[in-house]
Design a protein around this motif. Sequence first.
Motif, PDB file in Angstrom:
ATOM      1  N   MET A   5       0.841  -1.174   0.000  1.00  0.00           N
ATOM      2  CA  MET A   5       0.000   0.000   0.000  1.00  0.00           C
ATOM      3  C   MET A   5       0.886   1.237   0.000  1.00  0.00           C
ATOM      4  N   ARG A   6       0.565   2.168  -0.831  1.00  0.00           N
ATOM      5  CA  ARG A   6       1.336   3.399  -0.933  1.00  0.00           C
ATOM      6  C   ARG A   6       0.498   4.587  -0.480  1.00  0.00           C
ATOM      7  N   LEU A   7       1.157   5.471   0.188  1.00  0.00           N
ATOM      8  CA  LEU A   7       0.499   6.695   0.641  1.00  0.00           C
ATOM      9  C   LEU A   7       0.954   7.840  -0.250  1.00  0.00           C
ATOM     10  N   LEU A   8       0.032   8.471  -0.910  1.00  0.00           N
ATOM     11  CA  LEU A   8       0.340   9.563  -1.816  1.00  0.00           C
ATOM     12  C   LEU A   8       0.047  10.882  -1.120  1.00  0.00           C
ATOM     13  N   TYR A   9       1.069  11.688  -0.981  1.00  0.00           N
ATOM     14  CA  TYR A   9       0.940  12.984  -0.315  1.00  0.00           C
ATOM     15  C   TYR A   9       0.972  14.065  -1.381  1.00  0.00           C
ATOM     16  N   VAL A  10      -0.141  14.714  -1.607  1.00  0.00           N
ATOM     17  CA  VAL A  10      -0.241  15.737  -2.627  1.00  0.00           C
ATOM     18  C   VAL A  10      -0.514  17.070  -1.941  1.00  0.00           C
ATOM     19  N   CYS A  11       0.434  17.965  -2.093  1.00  0.00           N
ATOM     20  CA  CYS A  11       0.294  19.289  -1.495  1.00  0.00           C
ATOM     21  C   CYS A  11       0.731  20.319  -2.519  1.00  0.00           C
ATOM     22  N   ASP A  12      -0.005  21.400  -2.637  1.00  0.00           N
ATOM     23  CA  ASP A  12       0.283  22.433  -3.625  1.00  0.00           C
ATOM     24  C   ASP A  12       0.320  23.783  -2.929  1.00  0.00           C
ATOM     25  N   GLU A  13       1.246  24.625  -3.371  1.00  0.00           N
ATOM     26  CA  GLU A  13       1.390  25.957  -2.795  1.00  0.00           C
ATOM     27  C   GLU A  13       1.526  26.951  -3.942  1.00  0.00           C
ATOM     28  N   GLN A  14       0.697  28.008  -3.938  1.00  0.00           N
ATOM     29  CA  GLN A  14       0.716  28.997  -5.007  1.00  0.00           C
ATOM     30  C   GLN A  14       0.789  30.402  -4.428  1.00  0.00           C
ATOM     31  N   GLU A  15       1.482  31.282  -5.152  1.00  0.00           N
ATOM     32  CA  GLU A  15       1.574  32.693  -4.789  1.00  0.00           C
ATOM     33  C   GLU A  15       1.196  33.516  -6.005  1.00  0.00           C
ATOM     34  N   LYS A  16       0.262  34.451  -5.850  1.00  0.00           N
ATOM     35  CA  LYS A  16      -0.186  35.287  -6.959  1.00  0.00           C
ATOM     36  C   LYS A  16      -0.079  36.751  -6.556  1.00  0.00           C
ATOM     37  N   GLU A  17       0.538  37.544  -7.414  1.00  0.00           N
ATOM     38  CA  GLU A  17       0.739  38.969  -7.138  1.00  0.00           C
ATOM     39  C   GLU A  17      -0.472  39.765  -7.616  1.00  0.00           C
ATOM     40  N   PHE A  18      -0.959  40.676  -6.750  1.00  0.00           N
ATOM     41  CA  PHE A  18      -2.105  41.512  -7.103  1.00  0.00           C
ATOM     42  C   PHE A  18      -1.683  42.889  -7.594  1.00  0.00           C
ATOM     43  N   SER A  19      -0.861  43.579  -6.820  1.00  0.00           N
ATOM     44  CA  SER A  19      -0.499  44.941  -7.207  1.00  0.00           C
ATOM     45  C   SER A  19       0.869  45.324  -6.664  1.00  0.00           C
ATOM     46  N   ARG A  20       1.463  46.333  -7.297  1.00  0.00           N
ATOM     47  CA  ARG A  20       2.727  46.935  -6.860  1.00  0.00           C
ATOM     48  C   ARG A  20       2.529  48.447  -6.821  1.00  0.00           C
ATOM     49  N   HIS A  21       3.026  49.068  -5.763  1.00  0.00           N
ATOM     50  CA  HIS A  21       2.970  50.520  -5.692  1.00  0.00           C
ATOM     51  C   HIS A  21       4.077  51.030  -4.780  1.00  0.00           C
ATOM     52  N   ASP A  22       4.403  52.300  -4.934  1.00  0.00           N
ATOM     53  CA  ASP A  22       5.458  52.912  -4.123  1.00  0.00           C
ATOM     54  C   ASP A  22       5.000  53.059  -2.682  1.00  0.00           C
ATOM     55  N   ALA A  23       5.933  52.829  -1.769  1.00  0.00           N
ATOM     56  CA  ALA A  23       5.660  52.986  -0.343  1.00  0.00           C
ATOM     57  C   ALA A  23       6.484  54.156   0.176  1.00  0.00           C
ATOM     58  N   PRO A  24       6.027  54.824   1.229  1.00  0.00           N
ATOM     59  CA  PRO A  24       6.800  55.936   1.769  1.00  0.00           C
ATOM     60  C   PRO A  24       8.073  55.439   2.449  1.00  0.00           C
ATOM     61  N   GLY A  25       9.119  56.251   2.393  1.00  0.00           N
ATOM     62  CA  GLY A  25      10.373  55.914   3.058  1.00  0.00           C
ATOM     63  C   GLY A  25      11.459  55.550   2.072  1.00  0.00           C
ATOM     64  N   ALA A  26      12.631  55.208   2.630  1.00  0.00           N
ATOM     65  CA  ALA A  26      13.791  54.847   1.828  1.00  0.00           C
ATOM     66  C   ALA A  26      14.458  53.622   2.442  1.00  0.00           C
ATOM     67  N   CYS A  27      15.208  52.908   1.633  1.00  0.00           N
ATOM     68  CA  CYS A  27      15.931  51.718   2.088  1.00  0.00           C
ATOM     69  C   CYS A  27      17.044  52.151   3.048  1.00  0.00           C
ATOM     70  N   PRO A  28      17.155  51.516   4.223  1.00  0.00           N
ATOM     71  CA  PRO A  28      18.197  51.909   5.170  1.00  0.00           C
ATOM     72  C   PRO A  28      19.602  51.516   4.717  1.00  0.00           C
TER      73      PRO A  28
END
Length: 68
Positions: free
Chosen positions: A1-24
Motif C-alpha cells: 500500500m502506498r500513501l500519496l501525499y499531494v500538497c500544492d502551494e501557489q503565490e499570486k501577485e495583485f499589485s505593486r505601488h510605491d511605499a513611503p520611506g527609503a531603504c536603510p
Amino acid sequence: MRLLYVCDEQEKEFSRHDAPGACPQCGGKVEAVDYAHKWRFCFVPVCNIAKRKYTCTKCSKRLVFLYS
C-alpha cells in the motif's frame, strides 16, 4: 500500500505601488507588493492568505518593519 501525499502551494501577485520611506542600506525607493498565498491538500483549498511585502527597488533587499 502506498500513501500519496499531494500538497500544492501557489503565490499570486495583485499589485505593486510605491511605499513611503527609503531603504536603510542603500537609500533607494521602497515598493510594496500585495499578494495572495494559497495552500491546497489533495486539490482541496486549505488556506488563503493575503499579505504585503516591502522591497527596495535599487538593491532588491526585502525590508521588514518592526513595530514598537
